[in-house]
Design an enzyme around this catalytic site. Structure first.
Site, mmCIF file in Angstrom:
data_model
loop_
_atom_site.group_PDB
_atom_site.id
_atom_site.type_symbol
_atom_site.label_atom_id
_atom_site.label_comp_id
_atom_site.label_asym_id
_atom_site.label_seq_id
_atom_site.Cartn_x
_atom_site.Cartn_y
_atom_site.Cartn_z
ATOM 1 N N ALA A 13 0.804 -1.226 0.000
ATOM 2 C CA ALA A 13 0.000 0.000 0.000
ATOM 3 C C ALA A 13 0.835 1.273 0.000
ATOM 4 C CB ALA A 13 -0.940 0.001 1.209
ATOM 5 N N ARG A 18 10.663 7.279 -1.501
ATOM 6 C CA ARG A 18 12.095 7.302 -1.830
ATOM 7 C C ARG A 18 12.367 6.925 -3.288
ATOM 8 N NH1 ARG A 18 13.517 3.536 3.222
ATOM 9 N NH2 ARG A 18 11.282 3.140 3.043
ATOM 10 N N GLY A 82 1.474 2.903 8.244
ATOM 11 C CA GLY A 82 2.566 2.014 8.624
ATOM 12 C C GLY A 82 2.272 0.550 8.341
ATOM 13 N N GLY A 147 15.602 -2.545 9.517
ATOM 14 C CA GLY A 147 15.265 -2.751 10.924
ATOM 15 C C GLY A 147 16.310 -3.684 11.528
HETATM 16 C C1 UD1 Z 1 10.612 -2.410 6.470
HETATM 17 C C2 UD1 Z 1 10.740 -2.848 7.927
HETATM 18 C C3 UD1 Z 1 12.215 -3.005 8.255
HETATM 19 C C4 UD1 Z 1 12.854 -4.003 7.312
HETATM 20 C C5 UD1 Z 1 12.618 -3.633 5.850
HETATM 21 C C6 UD1 Z 1 13.044 -4.767 4.951
HETATM 22 C C7 UD1 Z 1 8.857 -1.839 9.082
HETATM 23 C C8 UD1 Z 1 8.415 -0.782 10.033
HETATM 24 N N1 UD1 Z 1 10.141 -1.861 8.790
HETATM 25 O O1 UD1 Z 1 11.218 -1.135 6.346
HETATM 26 O O2 UD1 Z 1 12.344 -3.479 9.590
HETATM 27 O O3 UD1 Z 1 14.236 -4.097 7.586
HETATM 28 O O4 UD1 Z 1 11.231 -3.370 5.613
HETATM 29 O O5 UD1 Z 1 12.988 -4.420 3.617
HETATM 30 O O6 UD1 Z 1 8.045 -2.617 8.653
HETATM 31 N N2 UD1 Z 1 3.441 -0.549 3.346
HETATM 32 C C9 UD1 Z 1 2.071 -0.649 3.443
HETATM 33 N N3 UD1 Z 1 1.383 0.250 4.193
HETATM 34 C C10 UD1 Z 1 2.003 1.231 4.890
HETATM 35 C C11 UD1 Z 1 3.418 1.321 4.812
HETATM 36 C C12 UD1 Z 1 4.097 0.409 4.051
HETATM 37 O O7 UD1 Z 1 1.459 -1.530 2.806
HETATM 38 O O8 UD1 Z 1 1.312 1.997 5.579
HETATM 39 C C13 UD1 Z 1 4.168 -1.512 2.498
HETATM 40 C C14 UD1 Z 1 5.043 -0.860 1.442
HETATM 41 O O9 UD1 Z 1 4.317 -0.702 0.236
HETATM 42 C C15 UD1 Z 1 6.206 -1.842 1.285
HETATM 43 C C16 UD1 Z 1 6.255 -2.555 2.630
HETATM 44 O O10 UD1 Z 1 5.050 -2.250 3.310
HETATM 45 O O11 UD1 Z 1 5.983 -2.763 0.275
HETATM 46 C C17 UD1 Z 1 7.437 -2.100 3.490
HETATM 47 O O12 UD1 Z 1 7.383 -0.693 3.644
HETATM 48 P P1 UD1 Z 1 8.678 0.200 3.494
HETATM 49 O O13 UD1 Z 1 8.282 1.605 3.666
HETATM 50 O O14 UD1 Z 1 9.445 -0.178 2.302
HETATM 51 O O15 UD1 Z 1 9.486 -0.262 4.808
HETATM 52 P P2 UD1 Z 1 11.054 -0.195 5.042
HETATM 53 O O16 UD1 Z 1 11.408 1.172 5.471
HETATM 54 O O17 UD1 Z 1 11.759 -0.760 3.895
HETATM 55 MG MG MG Z 2 11.188 -1.273 2.000
#
Ligand code: UD1
Ligand code: MG
Length: 458
Positions: A13, A18, A82, A147
């Site tokens: 979602a 970035r 999140g 993370g």
């Molecule tokens: C996340 C992890 C991190 C891990 C990394 C691995 C969290 C808080 N952190 O960080 O520990 O090391 O992935 O790649 O989870 N998404 C949603 N809804 C939201 C936010 C994000 O569906 O509200 C989805 C994004 O589209 C994405 C995934 O979740 O596909 C991960 O989100 P992203 O923002 O990439 O997290 P990272 O900062 O990479």
């Molecule tokens: Mg990511």
């Protein structure tokens, strides 16, 4: 383990800020194939009806791209608060699936493989037969923005996000990071999922906080360490995407080489994951072959071609700088150099399309030839038709598209315009330079140009 007990949740979602792009991150493409497509491919071994995808940012674009998937299996996260919030939004579906376990995967991990996922799930149960939560970790020299896994006396404590990591509290990072792939017992989620808070630097609900909660409650929770591999790394920036794409490109080329395809100048050949190529085919780089293209035996694809979603049957030759999209070539066709086949172009056996020719939504009959500088659109050419250089089918009058039919054995003289709708009969001849606006009966010569006058100069 019994895979019927597992449902899957893909987190897709997020906006992907970035990435510096309007496109939702999971639609960003590697080798002209969206990230999300790779995740679905890696999940082929699990029951499709239990694979859910959380979407939010430009949700409709994702649903459109994957319109062949069951609409109910897309879950809407209206506000992206999140990864933990994404899971909360999905809770009803997860519970409704009655699956005992939920495999959660970040949608930005397109290099993940079935092998790794199966290994992870098997190891999870070996390590924790009664598992509540496991997740994939790996050890990196540079923990970057991942993370970080915190252990005390080797006992798992928490995952702390990079921004919130304080070395004074958690000590220097060990190098073990969270890959964003989790196996959760659904019964355990019930207790902790809605206890998540957003008291962190990003003000988001983190899925990773579930680990700390579970550890505090003495639940069965641990990280499963996997060998360091690009397959585990999430893609958050253009640089990371290009890096992943290069790895994928090499892997795919190696697979085709192992299947005895000749790939000349292989570093400059880009082949998408679903493309099928028969042994013995020659491909010369630079060249791009995408979508669901299938290339049968004894074909040659010369350099600088772009081929997408085409079916190319046996013994065809595609010469340099040709662009083919959603076209079909039956056996022994030749195309190019510098030809363009647009969607719904079908070439029957032995057809020949030469240089600077564009074909759109047309059938080119067996043995027919369009050799130089022509546009053929919305047309049917029967067998053994010869189209002279510079012939244009005028298929569009500004409002409507109309059809041209050119019957067996017709010979169209150079630089003719065939104004559609029009039917050119069998074995007709069109005099060079004619503008044909009326049908031509079989076995006739049609000519419309003014007679030549030779006037003596004064
Ligand atoms: C996340 C992890 C991190 C891990 C990394 C691995 C969290 C808080 N952190 O960080 O520990 O090391 O992935 O790649 O989870 N998404 C949603 N809804 C939201 C936010 C994000 O569906 O509200 C989805 C994004 O589209 C994405 C995934 O979740 O596909 C991960 O989100 P992203 O923002 O990439 O997290 P990272 O900062 O990479
Ligand atoms: Mg990511």
């Amino acid at each position: 383990m019994n895979y019927a007990d597992v449902c899957v949740l893909i987190l897709a979602a997020g906006k992907g800020t970035r990435m510096h792009s309007e496109k939702p991150k999971v639609l960003q493409e590697l080798l002209a194939t969206p990230m999300l497509d790779y995740i679905y491919s890696a999940l082929h071994f699990l029951p499709e009806e239990n694979i859910f995808t959380v979407i939010g940012h430009k949700a409709e674009d994702i649903e459109k791209k994957f319109s062949h998937k069951t609409a109910e299996n897309f879950i809407l996260q209206n506000e992206q608060l999140g990864t933990g919030h994404a899971l909360q939004c999905s809770w009803d579906k997860i519970r409704g699936s009655k699956a005992k376990y939920c495999l959660v995967i970040n949608g930005d991990t397109p290099l993940i493989t079935q092998d790794i996922l199966e290994f992870f799930m098997e190891e999870s149960f070996k390590k924790l037969p009664q598992l509540d939560i496991t997740f994939i970790t790996t050890v990196l020299k540079d923990v970057a923005a991942f993370g970080r896994v915190v252990r005390k006396n080797n006992k798992l404590q928490a995952i702390i996000e990079a921004k919130d990591y304080d070395e004074n509290i958690y000590q220097k990072p060990s190098g073990e990071i969270n890959a964003g792939i989790y196996l959760l017992k659904t019964a355990c989620l019930e207790d902790i999922l809605f206890q998540l808070e957003n008291k962190n630097k990003n003000g988001e609900y983190y899925i990773t906080d579930l680990i700390g909660h579970a550890a505090q409650k003495n639940m069965q929770v641990d990280g499963i360490v996997c060998e360091e591999s690009a397959a585990l790394l999430g893609i958050n920036s253009p640089k990371e995407l290009i890096f992943a794409e290069e790895i994928l490109q090499k892997e795919i080329i190696e697979k085709h080489l192992a299947n005895n395809v000749f790939i000349h100048q292989k570093e400059q050949v880009r082949i998408a994951p679903h493309v099928q190529i028969a042994a013995g085919v020659h491909i010369f780089g630079p060249c791009e072959i995408y979508g669901n293209t299938q290339i049968s035996s004894a074909c040659t694809i010369s350099s600088h071609c772009h081929i997408e979603n085409c079916i190319i049957e046996k013994n065809c030759t595609i010469d340099s700088f040709s662009h083919l999209h959603d076209a079909k070539l039956e056996n022994n066709c030749s195309v190019g150099p510098y030809a363009r086949l647009r969607p719904e172009s079908i070439l029957a056996e032995d057809a020949k399309i030469g240089n600077f020719v564009e074909i759109k939504k047309s059938n080119i009959g067996k043995g027919s030839k369009v050799n130089h500088f022509s546009y053929i659109g919305d047309s049917t050419l029967e067998t053994d038709v010869n189209i002279g250089a510079g012939t244009i089918t005028c298929n569009y009058d500004g409002n409507n598209k109309s059809k041209t039919v050119i019957k067996k054995g017709a010979f169209i003289g150079s630089n003719s315009s065939l104004v559609a709708p029009v039917i050119i009969g069998e074995n007709t001849r069109i005099g060079a330079g004619s503008v044909i606006t009326n049908d031509v009966p079989d076995n006739h010569l049609a000519i419309t140009r003014a007679e030549q006058k030779n006037i003596p100069r004064k």
